[in-house]
Structures are given as structure tokens and as C-alpha cells.
Design a protein around this motif. Structure first.
Motif, PDB file in Angstrom:
ATOM      1  N   CYS A 150      13.428  -5.254  10.866  1.00 27.47           N
ATOM      2  CA  CYS A 150      12.354  -4.273  10.702  1.00 27.47           C
ATOM      3  C   CYS A 150      11.336  -4.402  11.832  1.00 27.47           C
ATOM      4  O   CYS A 150      10.824  -3.394  12.330  1.00 27.47           O
ATOM      5  N   CYS A 151      11.051  -5.652  12.217  1.00 20.83           N
ATOM      6  CA  CYS A 151      10.120  -5.882  13.329  1.00 20.83           C
ATOM      7  C   CYS A 151      10.594  -5.157  14.579  1.00 20.83           C
ATOM      8  O   CYS A 151       9.802  -4.497  15.272  1.00 20.83           O
ATOM      9  N   SER A 157       3.782  -0.374  10.081  1.00 16.43           N
ATOM     10  CA  SER A 157       3.099  -1.585  10.527  1.00 16.43           C
ATOM     11  C   SER A 157       2.489  -2.325   9.345  1.00 16.43           C
ATOM     12  O   SER A 157       2.514  -3.561   9.282  1.00 16.43           O
ATOM     13  N   LEU A 187       5.110  -4.226   7.559  1.00 14.43           N
ATOM     14  CA  LEU A 187       5.470  -5.433   8.298  1.00 14.43           C
ATOM     15  C   LEU A 187       4.477  -6.562   8.008  1.00 14.43           C
ATOM     16  O   LEU A 187       4.882  -7.707   7.760  1.00 14.43           O
ATOM     17  N   TYR A 216      13.389  -8.830   7.650  1.00 13.12           N
ATOM     18  CA  TYR A 216      12.079  -8.700   8.287  1.00 13.12           C
ATOM     19  C   TYR A 216      12.222  -8.632   9.807  1.00 13.12           C
ATOM     20  O   TYR A 216      11.537  -7.849  10.471  1.00 13.12           O
TER      21      TYR A 216
END
Length: 341
Positions: free
Chosen positions: A109-110, A70, A73, A106
């Protein structure tokens, strides 16, 4: 209002609460261990202790693997907005292909980080359902404890009264009075213990069902907001690439200025998230760990790694490879430390 602008405004609003919800979750976890486990003299107490100890296992998974992911991110989000804060429009255009590639990574990955959170949320929600059933049992148990407490207080008062009267009876005072006072003190001590037990009963179950789970759910919602933002940004930047920059000169300029206007605010929210991390880590480190917990954590991680690799067998971007590497090593702590810089 365009879709990107809508998601941007929503992101700025949501990011205010992300650190708060994460800290609330960790404080709730810590509070479950602020008191000793319930005495297992009843089936209800045993069930409550099981909910708490099962939740401890997921908390250890969370702090070791999910929280660092997290943090990565949020760091990605901060770095994305640095393009708009540190680059001129002309320089930003030159970086557009690289920015698009990073945004795609990104976004993926989220999806995986949200998936990790949902894996944690499933057993928590199951325990919430169990907690709802236990609440009624708990009310009954607490009422029994309160009645016993009242009886003990009454007994202690009676014994003290007898001790007072017998103190004036020759030949009895030397033996009976100390004995009655001792038993009165014992009853009072047990009464205090019953009162503490009532408090632990009520707080243990309410923390899990009424505070901790809603806080984690709200945190996941914040991560979903970041994922949704990257998704619409990817679509818009892809359009710029496909149709050519000259054909979309005005929309590109509008996009840049819109992002630039929110860059400072969102970066500040990311910094607030990083500032919250040490407190969260401290909260989780206060949770006692057993030898069996370590095995549980390792099995959980191995399963997640296999699932991620299977999903991206053909297309495994640099960002996803980095995420998987971080999950399987001690890079997580370095990530959280780096986020504060």
C-alpha cells in the motif's frame, strides 16, 4: 545499529514533520485563492492564472482520493505499533504470522500511495519550471505596474493641488473643483489597485514554486520513510519465521523491546497527523470548483484504478483491495474520521 533500528529512529524523527508539511501544502493551496485571479491584461498574467487553475484540479484530486489514502497509511502505522504497546512478548509471538501478513500488505500500500503522490508531483514540478521562467516576466510586469502606480499618485496629487488653487477663482470653482477632486480620487483608487495587483503577482508565483512544492516533496519523503520502515520490518520478521523462533529467541526479544520503546512516541505522531486532517480538508474546500474539474477528477481516478489492477493482476492482497475500494467510493471521508478515534 541494525537496519531496523536505523529505520525506526528515522521514522520517529520524520513523523514529527509529516503533519506540518501536509498542512503547509494545504495552506499554500488555499492562499492561491485568497485573492482574485490576476487581471488577464497581459500574457504573463494569463500564464500565472493557468498555473493556478491547473494546480486547483490536482488539489481536488488530492483531497478526494490521495489524502484519504495517506490517512489510511498512517492509521496502518498506528495499528502496527499497537501490537507492541498492547501485547506482551508472548502474546506478540502468537500474532507473528498475522503481523507479517499485515506488514506485507502495508508495504505494498505504501508503494501505491507514494505512487499516487508522485503522479500529483509530476505536473506540479512541471509548473514549477514554468514558474521559474515566469518569475522574470513577472518582475517586468510588476515594475510596469509600480511605475503606473507612481504616475497615478503624482497625477492625483497634481489634480488636488489644482483643485485647491481653483477654489479661489470666481466662476470656475463650482465646476472645476469637484471635477478635479473626483478625478484625483479615481487616480488614487487605481493606484491602490495597481499596488494590490503587484502583491498578487508576487505571491501567486512564489507560493507555487518556493513553498507549496517543497512542502509536498517533504511530505512524500515522510511517506517514503514509512514505506522503508515496513520493508525492513518485513525482512526481519520473515527471518524470524524462516529460522524458527527458538533459534532466534534473543533477536526476537530485542526486536520487540526496540519497537515497544518507540510505540508510544510514534502513535502520538500519528494522532497529530489525524488532528491536522480537519484543517487540511477545510483549506481544500475553500478552493473554488468548476464543472470541468469534476470530469478531470473522475478521469484521473479511473486511470489510477486501471494501473493498480494491472500491476497486481496475479497478486492482489487484502490491503491493496481495500485501498482500491476506498479510492472508488466515499470511504475516504470515513477513513479520515476514523483516524481521529
Amino acid at each position: 545499529m541494525s537496519s531496523v533500528e536505523n529505520h525506526l529512529n528515522k521514522l520517529a524523527f520524520t513523523m514529527k514533520d509529516v503533519p506540518v508539511n501536509m498542512r503547509l501544502f494545504s495552506l499554500c493551496m488555499r492562499s492561491l485563492y485568497a485573492e482574485k485571479a490576476l487581471g488577464e491584461s497581459s500574457d504573463t498574467a494569463k500564464k500565472i492564472n493557468k498555473i493556478r487553475d491547473d494546480t486547483r484540479k490536482d488539489a481536488l484530486v488530492y483531497v478526494k482520493y490521495v489524502l484519504p489514502a495517506s490517512t489510511e497509511l498512517v492509521r496502518n502505522l498506528k495499528e502496527f505499533f499497537e501490537y507492541y504497546e498492547n501485547l506482551s512478548l508472548e502474546d506478540w509471538r502468537e500474532y507473528l504470522p498475522r503481523i507479517l501478513e499485515e506488514v506485507r500488505g502495508y508495504k505494498q500500500c505504501c508503494v501505491e500511495i507514494i505512487n499516487l503522490h508522485e503522479k500529483i508531483m509530476i505536473p506540479l514540478k512541471k509548473r514549477e519550471d514554468e514558474a521559474k521562467v515566469l518569475i522574470e516576466e513577472l518582475k517586468n510586469l510588476t515594475e510596469v505596474l509600480k511605475r503606473k502606480k507612481a504616475e497615478l499618485e503624482k497625477s492625483a496629487s497634481t489634480k488636488k493641488s489644482w483643485a485647491t488653487w481653483l477654489a479661489f477663482v470666481p466662476g470656475v470653482d463650482a465646476i472645476a473643483v469637484p471635477l478635479l477632486k473626483m478625478r484625483a480620487d479615481s487616480d488614487l483608487a487605481e493606484s491602490v489597485a495597481k499596488e494590490a495587483q503587484c502583491s498578487i503577482n508576487e505571491s501567486s508565483i512564489v507560493v507555487v514554486s518556493k513553498t507549496m512544492i517543497p512542502a509536498l516533496a517533504a511530505f512524500i519523503e515522510g511517506l517514503e520513510g514509512i514505506a522503508g520502515f515496513f520493508q525492513v520490518v518485513e525482512q526481519e520478521i520473515t527471518t524470524f519465521q524462516n529460522k524458527g523462533e527458538k533459534a532466534l529467541e534473543k533477536p526476537i526479544e530485542m526486536h520487540y523491546k526496540m519497537m515497544e520503546s518507540k510505540a508510544k512516541e510514534i502513535k502520538q505522531r500519528c494522532t497529530e497527523f489525524f488532528a491536522m486532517i480537519p484543517g487540511v480538508r477545510t483549506d481544500f474546500l475553500c478552493i473554488p470548483e468548476t464543472g470541468r474539474d469534476k470530469n478531470y477528477v473522475e478521469i484521473w481516478l479511473k486511470k489510477q484504478q486501471e494501473e493498480i489492477e494491472k500491476r497486481y493482476a496475479k497478486s492482489f492482497t487484502g490491503q491493496l483491495r481495500k485501498l482500491l475500494t476506498n479510492l472508488s467510493t466515499d470511504e475516504g471521508e470515513k477513513l479520515m474520521t476514523k483516524g481521529k478515534d
